[in-house]
Design an enzyme around this catalytic site. Structure first.
Site, mmCIF file in Angstrom:
data_model
loop_
_atom_site.group_PDB
_atom_site.id
_atom_site.type_symbol
_atom_site.label_atom_id
_atom_site.label_comp_id
_atom_site.label_asym_id
_atom_site.label_seq_id
_atom_site.Cartn_x
_atom_site.Cartn_y
_atom_site.Cartn_z
ATOM 1 N N SER B 529 70.483 54.440 44.090
ATOM 2 C CA SER B 529 70.453 55.645 43.235
ATOM 3 C C SER B 529 69.096 56.318 43.275
ATOM 4 C CB SER B 529 70.798 55.308 41.772
ATOM 5 O OG SER B 529 72.027 54.670 41.682
ATOM 6 N N GLU B 721 74.616 54.097 41.494
ATOM 7 C CA GLU B 721 75.003 52.732 41.093
ATOM 8 C C GLU B 721 75.516 52.647 39.660
ATOM 9 O OE1 GLU B 721 73.157 53.250 44.077
ATOM 10 O OE2 GLU B 721 73.338 51.079 44.269
#
Lengths: 324, 764
Positions: B529, B721
């Site tokens: 991320s 994520e």
């Protein structure tokens, strides 16, 4: 990866049979099963014989005695949406609709669905199992959660078809063409248990093909259907399923056909349960007795006893839902 | 620290960031719903993916792989294969130059690229380059290999048994168990009014990106160009240079498009090196893409884990103790199997102990898999929280709200720049209708409805280094030059939106150059991320610099102080007198120079503070109590990822995360044959990823934006994520709510449910 093979597309049934009789020939209809088998090297293939030019293998038509003839090349999608099949033979329509995925149903045929090779991961995978040329069945002591609880002896595959159980329940008859002409085989006698021959799943001899399936006139007032249980919502074979055709008259079961999918090397007709039902009212006690009869004789492996529960559940669910 | 090993060491000194950029307030472009700038190219087929690359004289390569779980190569004979039509080169361990250590960038245990000790099914034995792919594959079959089969181990328990077959020198433990402690666990447990304790497992999940792994390699003299399906061209760049012992300047890695990556494409694969070696010996470009079957065994997985959780709490729900003991196996080569981090940091608790054990087994190596370790942790921790709530007679949302930390206890008690955890719980519950749902009377009939919740955090939120270049041309159009790959997440779109926000240039006037080590600047791979919070601020800084240069030129020409000017669309306007303005295209300085270049770098994260995204997921399920069939019927995801950059792709990311969570919860599981150690479900039918019919139509995303002005210059914390961590646990909790059965082992199939119902019946 795909092996080298010759491709032929005969235009007559006689030629097709001739081609198929040659060593290493494999029949190709929709190809949805064959191409996977070729890619995985499940069997040696020298030539692929396409049946797609055989016009007589296509289409659905009425028979003179009120039944229905379905050509082997009719796609699963055509069967699933055929209004007459849906009305008179719902078990078959639902079986076809529950197989595979929309794309595969557009391509896959009825003949192919009946004659497809088993999905056992040892058979399909890089394992020299008994159904190929090996000595034993890897599933016996291996990863056997998806394997048979009935009828597995030297080999524990389950028959993968969703339409075959319905055809057995509907007492359909297959027409088989071969080097010696045509013969008729009731679907109930079409499939072969491992105890008889663990290298094939049906009675088709070398060079023979399934050309059509003939459904007898649907019994009046029959209730039918196919209930399938699986891990995924679509594109999955049955963990267990039940195709059924039941006639209730005057509060009593006149005739019952119950055929299980996903639990045996062939579509598994539970004749004992049918017997229990026949002549009885569909009350709780009868249903319970039928449920017990359906699972009697099950021999689960280490990881698939749950299939007994699924069979119990599905038989109970289906019978309970039939109007008394 | 959270173990993100692919990022470790990747944070060197960077140049100073641009002068302070104030946080955005109202935005004109950022945060809106904008379709992908490359959407048409992707769906029309005009986007060229690495797999599409066709070069003149290009050869095709394939790899011969070990068919056994554990073996040694005794003898290899390629003489028949060499003579086959179209075969141009065959590589084995004996080939000159093929003795390349692997993994080049890591310490022990070091093996080689065609190691003679084969530690799992699929290990590389030889490779062939031929005129066609089918010729190469036929040649593989003609290579004769004599293997010595060795006993193998498949589970942690087997691997740690005395006398177990050993994979690497030094034994089967990858490292000693990593233990973390704070406070006094015993004391915490003794103070608790309620204690729950249970062991959970998660199955191994396989990476199945749409585009298989692979590369095309082409030499021009001593310079090598590689087209790779990768999440990080710079990671591949470093490894290729090091493995082949050539200067980094001689290697160019290009990854303009790629067909999906969820962690398995963060690193350079052996196949890239093999393609380069084959290209070198044949003096021809070589294309080497793996088959789908190869990717199932060889390109990575989410490792299987076993986690024992013990939680203690006071009557009012205050947590007094958390114990989280995890074991796992990253497979045959070093790979993380850690899960405990979130258990030690998500909830306020003074007495905590965790341990992570990772061992080698004869199975495919793990890779980072969308939030490595965290969904497994949530599966265990969040089910335990659910059970604790039931034990205490508390609502599961209330129990979580009771234990919200303001600091990261695991990371030196440093405060979060923002935490939306409580808001995610509250706003998510509201959007889901949690109170109404849980208060309902259970419907009659064998199909039971259930409702579950699970919370999560993600342990990373970006950081340096990242360098982005923005060029403003004299006609007012812009070139955005960035190193990041767009792995399908919409990177190109949101980066353009950031530039558009700062410069007022419409998106269609921004062109992008990216993911090319020859023409763009370093950034870490797109994973964890990090792309939004790492590369977004660099893009803003670059645009900011261009704007500053432009305003300086305009100020001179307009004879106004630069502080008085602002950029408004295609014009520079005085903030004091809006009649005083100058079109960008009319700025003579720009015309003279033809281009203004801004270089933006990602500055450091705020000192003494922790940046963390949070998320809470809510699930509704239906469970058939007769058959064990489970349907997920509704999902709500409340996400605190800071400010959404593109609300459309933000939502898409979350939907994708939810689907992956359904995979963990319901369908996905690698199956290894206990007799041979081989994977039996290495195909797309038997390895079951969720289908459209497994995903509920009713999915809702609640974006909780805490207005974080400290995390970085965009206010965004990353969404990839945290979109998937809590999903499976929420589903498991919903199943428990529906039928009163706790499913400790993933996935929740009719098989599992039938077994649990059977056990329940036995117990009565």
């Amino acid at each position: 990866m795909l092996p080298n093979f010759a491709y032929v597309r005969p235009s007559t049934l006689v030629d097709a049979v001739k081609e198929l009789a040659k060593p290493g020939a494999a029949a190709h209809a929709g190809g949805t099963d064959l191409i996977g088998c070729l890619r995985d090297g499940v069997f040696d293939t020298k030539s692929v014989v396409s049946l797609t030019a055989l016009k007589e293998l296509h289409g659905v038509s009425a028979t003179p005695d009120g039944g229905l003839r379905i050509g082997a090349l009719t796609t699963l999608a055509e069967i699933a949406r055929h209004p007459e099949i849906a009305k008179l033979y719902p078990a078959l329509a639902q079986g076809a609709a529950s197989a595979a995925s929309p794309q595969l149903r557009n391509q896959g045929t009825l003949g192919g669905n009946i004659c497809q090779r088993p999905r056992c991961w040892y058979f399909r995978g890089d394992f020299d199992c008994a159904r190929k040329n090996g000595e034993f069945c890897y599933a016996e002591n291996g990863e056997n959660r998806y394997h048979a609880i009935f009828g597995g002896e030297t080999c524990h595959i389950v028959h993968p078809s969703d339409t075959a159980p319905a055809l057995v329940a509907l007492e359909a008859v297959a027409t088989v063409a071969g080097p010696n002409g045509k013969r008729k085989v009731p679907l109930g006698k079409f499939f072969v248990l491992p105890a008889v021959d663990h290298k094939r799943e049906n009675v088709l001899a070398k060079g023979e093909i399934l050309t059509e399936v003939v459904l007898p006139k649907a019994p009046e007032g029959a209730r039918g259907g196919y209930r399938k249980m699986r891990v995924r919502g679509v594109w999955d074979f049955a963990l267990a399923g039940l195709a059924y055709s039941v006639v209730v008259k005057g509060g009593k079961v006149e005739r019952a056909r119950l055929v299980l999918s996903g639990v045996a090397p062939i579509p598994w007709r539970v004749a004992e349960a049918e017997k229990v039902l026949t002549g009885k009212a569909l009350d709780a006690a009868t249903v319970k007795a039928a449920v017990e009869a359906a699972v009697a004789g099950a021999k689960p492996l280490a990881e698939n006893a749950y299939k007994i529960d699924l069979v119990r559940a599905v038989v109970e669910e289906v019978l309970t839902a039939i109007p008394k | 620290m959270v173990e993100l090993y692919w990022l470790q060491g990747a944070v060197p000194e960077t140049t100073k960031p641009s002068p302070e950029m104030p946080p955005w307030k109202e935005t004109a472009v950022v945060g809106k719903r904008v379709p992908r700038v490359d959407g048409y190219d992707r769906v029309s087929g005009s986007a060229v993916y690495p797999r599409d690359i066709l070069l003149p004289d290009m050869l095709h390569a394939a790899i011969l792989r070990c068919p056994h779980a554990h073996a040694k190569v005794k003898k290899i004979d390629v003489s028949a294969a060499e003579k086959m039509p179209g075969v141009r080169a065959i590589l084995t361990a004996q080939s000159p130059g093929a003795d390349i250590p692997w993994f080049p960038r890591r310490d022990k245990p070091s093996t080689s690229i065609f190691d003679q000790h084969l530690r799992c099914e699929g290990d590389e034995v030889a490779a062939v380059a031929a005129d066609t792919l089918l010729q190469a594959q036929d040649a593989l079959k003609a290579i004769k290999v004599q293997y010595e089969e060795l006993p193998f181990v498949l589970s942690v328990e087997e691997a740690l048994k005395e006398g177990a077959p050993v994979l690497h020198e030094g034994g089967n433990r990858v490292a000693p168990p990593a233990v973390y402690e704070r406070g006094d666990l015993k004391k915490g447990l003794s103070e608790a009014d309620a204690v729950v304790e249970r062991t959970y497992t998660t199955a191994c999940e396989i990476h199945v990106p749409m585009e298989v792994h692979g590369s095309v390699a082409k030499w021009d003299g001593n310079r090598l160009t590689v087209w790779d399906s990768t999440q990080g061209v710079f990671a591949v760049h470093e490894t290729v240079a090091e493995a082949l012992k050539i200067p980094m300047a001689n290697v160019r890695v290009i990854g303009h498009y790629m067909g999906g990556g969820f962690g398995s494409k963060l690193e350079c694969g052996k196949y890239t090196i093999i393609a380069a070696l084959l290209a070198k010996v044949t003096a021809r470009p070589v294309k080497l893409f793996l088959t789908r079957e190869e990717t199932f065994t060889m390109t990575g997985n989410r490792p299987p884990n076993k986690m024992s959780v013990r939680l203690g709490a006071k009557k009012d729900g205050t947590l007094t103790a958390i114990e989280f003991l995890s074991t796992g196996t990253g497979g045959a080569y070093p790979a993380s199997a850690t899960t405990s981090f979130m258990a030690t940091d998500l909830y306020l608790c003074p007495n905590v102990k965790s341990s992570d054990e990772n061992v080698f087994t004869n199975a495919g190596r793990a890779r980072p898999f969308r939030a490595p370790g965290f969904p497994q942790c949530a599966w265990a921790l969040e089910q335990a929280m659910d059970e604790l709530a039931a034990r205490l007679g508390m609502d599961p949302v209330e129990l979580r709200l009771k234990n919200i930390p303001k600091t990261s206890q695991r990371r030196g008690n440093q405060p979060y720049t923002s935490t939306g955890l409580a808001d995610c719980l509250r706003e998510g519950a509201k959007a889901f209708g949690w109170n109404e749902a849980r208060a309902r009377k259970k419907p009659d009939g064998p199909v039971k409805k259930g409702f579950g919740v699970a919370a999560s955090l993600w342990g990373y939120a970006g950081g340096p280094p990242s360098t982005v270049i923005v060029k403003l041309f004299s006609d007012g159009s812009v070139n955005l030059n960035m190193g990041a790959a767009d792995i399908g997440t919409g990177t190109k779109t949101f980066m353009s939106m950031i530039v558009s926000e700062e410069l007022g240039v419409p998106l269609e006037k921004i062109q992008i150059e990216h993911a090319d080590t020859g023409t763009t600047q370093y950034t870490a791979p797109s994973g964890g991320s990090k792309t939004v919070p790492s590369d977004g601020p660099a893009a803003r800084a670059a645009a900011w610099e261009v704007k500053k240069k432009l305003l300086a030129l305009a100020a001179e020409e307009m004879k106004l102080p630069v502080e008085e000017l602002m950029l408004s669309g295609a014009e520079i306007v005085s903030t004091k007198d809006s009649t005083k303005k100058l079109a960008v295209k009319a700025v003579k300085g720009l015309e003279r120079q033809q281009v203004l270049v801004g270089v933006g770098t990602r500055g450091p994260n705020p000192e003494g503070k922790i940046v963390t995204p949070f998320a809470v997921h809510f699930a509704e399920v239906e469970v058939d109590e007769r058959t064990g069939e489970v349907r997920v019927t509704r999902l709500v995801a409340a996400q605190d990822s800071g400010r959404p950059m593109n609300r459309l792709t933000y939502d898409c990311q979350v939907f994708g995360g939810l689907v992956m969570g359904i995979g963990l919860a319901r369908t996905e599981e690698r199956v290894l044959d206990r007799q041979t150690g081989k994977m039996v479900n290495a195909n797309w039918h038997d390895y079951k990823i969720p289908t459209a019919l497994d995903v509920p139509v009713d999915q809702k995303v609640v974006a909780v934006d805490p207005g974080d002005t400290e995390c970085n210059a965009t206010g965004a914390k990353g969404i990839g994520e945290p979109a998937t961590i809590a999903t499976a646990a929420a589903i498991a909790n919903a199943v428990a709510d529906a039928v009163g059965v706790r499913v400790v082992d993933s996935p929740i199939t009719p098989i599992r449910m039938s077994q649990l119902f059977r056990e329940r019946q036995k117990k009565g």
